[in-house]
Scaffold this motif. Sequence first.
Motif, PDB file in Angstrom:
ATOM      1  N   VAL A   1      -4.931   0.287 -14.098  1.00 11.19           N
ATOM      2  CA  VAL A   1      -6.122   0.889 -13.494  1.00 11.19           C
ATOM      3  C   VAL A   1      -7.329   0.596 -14.381  1.00 11.19           C
ATOM      4  O   VAL A   1      -7.317   0.858 -15.585  1.00 11.19           O
ATOM      5  CB  VAL A   1      -5.934   2.407 -13.322  1.00 11.19           C
ATOM      6  CG1 VAL A   1      -7.199   3.053 -12.786  1.00 11.19           C
ATOM      7  CG2 VAL A   1      -4.764   2.683 -12.390  1.00 11.19           C
ATOM      8  N   VAL A   2      -8.364  -0.004 -13.794  1.00 13.89           N
ATOM      9  CA  VAL A   2      -9.587  -0.338 -14.506  1.00 13.89           C
ATOM     10  C   VAL A   2     -10.566   0.827 -14.440  1.00 13.89           C
ATOM     11  O   VAL A   2     -11.166   1.209 -15.446  1.00 13.89           O
ATOM     12  CB  VAL A   2     -10.210  -1.632 -13.935  1.00 13.89           C
ATOM     13  CG1 VAL A   2     -11.536  -1.944 -14.598  1.00 13.89           C
ATOM     14  CG2 VAL A   2      -9.238  -2.781 -14.029  1.00 13.89           C
TER      15      VAL A   2
ATOM     16  N   GLN B   1       0.831  -1.194   0.000  1.00 15.60           N
ATOM     17  CA  GLN B   1       0.000   0.000   0.000  1.00 15.60           C
ATOM     18  C   GLN B   1       0.877   1.260   0.000  1.00 15.60           C
ATOM     19  O   GLN B   1       0.563   2.248  -0.669  1.00 15.60           O
ATOM     20  CB  GLN B   1      -0.945   0.025   1.207  1.00 15.60           C
ATOM     21  CG  GLN B   1      -2.026  -1.004   1.160  1.00 15.60           C
ATOM     22  CD  GLN B   1      -1.625  -2.322   1.822  1.00 15.60           C
ATOM     23  OE1 GLN B   1      -0.440  -2.587   2.048  1.00 15.60           O
ATOM     24  NE2 GLN B   1      -2.615  -3.150   2.118  1.00 15.60           N
ATOM     25  N   GLY B   2       1.967   1.217   0.728  1.00  9.84           N
ATOM     26  CA  GLY B   2       2.892   2.340   0.747  1.00  9.84           C
ATOM     27  C   GLY B   2       3.534   2.567  -0.612  1.00  9.84           C
ATOM     28  O   GLY B   2       3.754   3.713  -1.026  1.00  9.84           O
ATOM     29  N   LEU B   3       3.836   1.477  -1.309  1.00 13.80           N
ATOM     30  CA  LEU B   3       4.409   1.602  -2.652  1.00 13.80           C
ATOM     31  C   LEU B   3       3.397   2.207  -3.620  1.00 13.80           C
ATOM     32  O   LEU B   3       3.762   3.021  -4.484  1.00 13.80           O
ATOM     33  CB  LEU B   3       4.878   0.232  -3.151  1.00 13.80           C
ATOM     34  CG  LEU B   3       6.063  -0.394  -2.394  1.00 13.80           C
ATOM     35  CD1 LEU B   3       6.307  -1.814  -2.874  1.00 13.80           C
ATOM     36  CD2 LEU B   3       7.300   0.458  -2.560  1.00 13.80           C
ATOM     37  N   VAL B   4       2.124   1.819  -3.496  1.00 11.87           N
ATOM     38  CA  VAL B   4       1.083   2.385  -4.364  1.00 11.87           C
ATOM     39  C   VAL B   4       0.950   3.889  -4.093  1.00 11.87           C
ATOM     40  O   VAL B   4       0.898   4.695  -5.032  1.00 11.87           O
ATOM     41  CB  VAL B   4      -0.261   1.656  -4.164  1.00 11.87           C
ATOM     42  CG1 VAL B   4      -1.391   2.378  -4.878  1.00 11.87           C
ATOM     43  CG2 VAL B   4      -0.160   0.215  -4.637  1.00 11.87           C
TER      44      VAL B   4
ATOM     45  N   MET C   1      -7.886  -1.736  -9.673  1.00 15.74           N
ATOM     46  CA  MET C   1      -6.742  -2.115 -10.502  1.00 15.74           C
ATOM     47  C   MET C   1      -6.702  -3.630 -10.665  1.00 15.74           C
ATOM     48  O   MET C   1      -7.237  -4.370  -9.829  1.00 15.74           O
ATOM     49  CB  MET C   1      -5.431  -1.602  -9.889  1.00 15.74           C
ATOM     50  CG  MET C   1      -5.114  -2.172  -8.518  1.00 15.74           C
ATOM     51  SD  MET C   1      -3.636  -1.507  -7.783  1.00 15.74           S
ATOM     52  CE  MET C   1      -2.389  -2.474  -8.555  1.00 15.74           C
ATOM     53  N   ASP C   2      -6.086  -4.091 -11.740  1.00 17.11           N
ATOM     54  CA  ASP C   2      -5.972  -5.540 -11.937  1.00 17.11           C
ATOM     55  C   ASP C   2      -4.663  -6.022 -11.314  1.00 17.11           C
ATOM     56  O   ASP C   2      -3.899  -5.240 -10.744  1.00 17.11           O
ATOM     57  CB  ASP C   2      -6.084  -5.905 -13.425  1.00 17.11           C
ATOM     58  CG  ASP C   2      -4.971  -5.333 -14.268  1.00 17.11           C
ATOM     59  OD1 ASP C   2      -3.972  -4.835 -13.711  1.00 17.11           O
ATOM     60  OD2 ASP C   2      -5.088  -5.375 -15.517  1.00 17.11           O
ATOM     61  N   ARG C   3      -4.387  -7.314 -11.441  1.00 16.76           N
ATOM     62  CA  ARG C   3      -3.210  -7.909 -10.805  1.00 16.76           C
ATOM     63  C   ARG C   3      -1.907  -7.455 -11.463  1.00 16.76           C
ATOM     64  O   ARG C   3      -0.838  -7.621 -10.898  1.00 16.76           O
ATOM     65  CB  ARG C   3      -3.302  -9.431 -10.831  1.00 16.76           C
ATOM     66  CG  ARG C   3      -4.494  -9.902 -10.005  1.00 16.76           C
ATOM     67  CD  ARG C   3      -4.280 -11.152  -9.210  1.00 16.76           C
ATOM     68  NE  ARG C   3      -3.164 -11.274  -8.350  1.00 16.76           N
ATOM     69  CZ  ARG C   3      -3.150 -10.945  -7.047  1.00 16.76           C
ATOM     70  NH1 ARG C   3      -4.205 -10.381  -6.495  1.00 16.76           N
ATOM     71  NH2 ARG C   3      -2.102 -11.181  -6.309  1.00 16.76           N
TER      72      ARG C   3
ATOM     73  N   GLY D   1      -7.885 -11.988  -5.346  1.00 16.62           N
ATOM     74  CA  GLY D   1      -8.855 -11.434  -6.287  1.00 16.62           C
ATOM     75  C   GLY D   1      -8.187 -11.025  -7.587  1.00 16.62           C
ATOM     76  O   GLY D   1      -6.997 -10.726  -7.636  1.00 16.62           O
ATOM     77  N   ASP D   2      -9.004 -11.043  -8.663  1.00 17.43           N
ATOM     78  CA  ASP D   2      -8.494 -10.623  -9.972  1.00 17.43           C
ATOM     79  C   ASP D   2      -8.348  -9.105 -10.025  1.00 17.43           C
ATOM     80  O   ASP D   2      -7.476  -8.579 -10.715  1.00 17.43           O
ATOM     81  CB  ASP D   2      -9.439 -11.093 -11.077  1.00 17.43           C
ATOM     82  CG  ASP D   2      -9.413 -12.607 -11.232  1.00 17.43           C
ATOM     83  OD1 ASP D   2      -8.410 -13.225 -10.806  1.00 17.43           O
ATOM     84  OD2 ASP D   2     -10.395 -13.164 -11.759  1.00 17.43           O
ATOM     85  N   THR D   3      -9.221  -8.377  -9.328  1.00 12.94           N
ATOM     86  CA  THR D   3      -9.131  -6.926  -9.246  1.00 12.94           C
ATOM     87  C   THR D   3      -9.074  -6.512  -7.783  1.00 12.94           C
ATOM     88  O   THR D   3      -9.621  -7.196  -6.908  1.00 12.94           O
ATOM     89  CB  THR D   3     -10.346  -6.251  -9.917  1.00 12.94           C
ATOM     90  OG1 THR D   3     -11.530  -6.686  -9.263  1.00 12.94           O
ATOM     91  CG2 THR D   3     -10.403  -6.562 -11.399  1.00 12.94           C
ATOM     92  N   ILE D   4      -8.392  -5.434  -7.541  1.00  8.04           N
ATOM     93  CA  ILE D   4      -8.237  -4.913  -6.174  1.00  8.04           C
ATOM     94  C   ILE D   4      -8.802  -3.502  -6.163  1.00  8.04           C
ATOM     95  O   ILE D   4      -8.491  -2.693  -7.037  1.00  8.04           O
ATOM     96  CB  ILE D   4      -6.761  -4.915  -5.744  1.00  8.04           C
ATOM     97  CG1 ILE D   4      -6.217  -6.335  -5.691  1.00  8.04           C
ATOM     98  CG2 ILE D   4      -6.589  -4.266  -4.390  1.00  8.04           C
ATOM     99  CD1 ILE D   4      -5.511  -6.754  -6.902  1.00  8.04           C
TER     100      ILE D   4
END
Length: 177
Positions: free
Chosen positions: A126-127, A88-91, A120-122, A163-166
């Motif tokens: 960004v979706v 999460q920090g990297l994001v 976002m996907d794996r 999950g496939d998306t986060i």
Amino acid sequence: MAPPAAPPVPPSEQPPGPKQVKAETPQPKLVRDPVKTPPLPNPTVALPVQPPEPPREEAKQAAPQTTAPPARPAPPAPVLSSGVPTWQGLVLGALNKVKRYPFAAQSRRQQGVPYIRFVMDRNGRVVSSRLERSSGFAMLDNEAVNLPRRAQPLPKPPADVTGDTIELVVPVEFYLR
């Protein structure tokens, strides 16, 4: 006939100083040559040492109540970092690298923290991205919504994130220095 009386002395605004007293000069004393006697040795006397008395019951009474408010407990100590950056920090770091403060908002001294929700996907693509909570200024909100698309590809999620998306909700801070 008597001579006229002197006018009264006007009162002074200064306080009276100390009175002067004539110092007596010390008179020299005559010292006669006494017969010298040997000095007596200093006898040492051992006195018994008593342990201190325990405090009396009267002294053990509680202190009287004061009008001061009770002390608050200290805040918890900060937790030391393990030094390993979290995903999460990297994001958040990737988003902050491409964040731009809108010039018009900056010149108007607009500040705030919009919250954005993005999926976002794996692979870090960004979706979708949308505004979760407004900062109160449209320019800051628009910049926050466009931020994840500019920052892609984002860091890939670790295996323990399923999950496939986060879906993430993050604050985007816009503060003037």
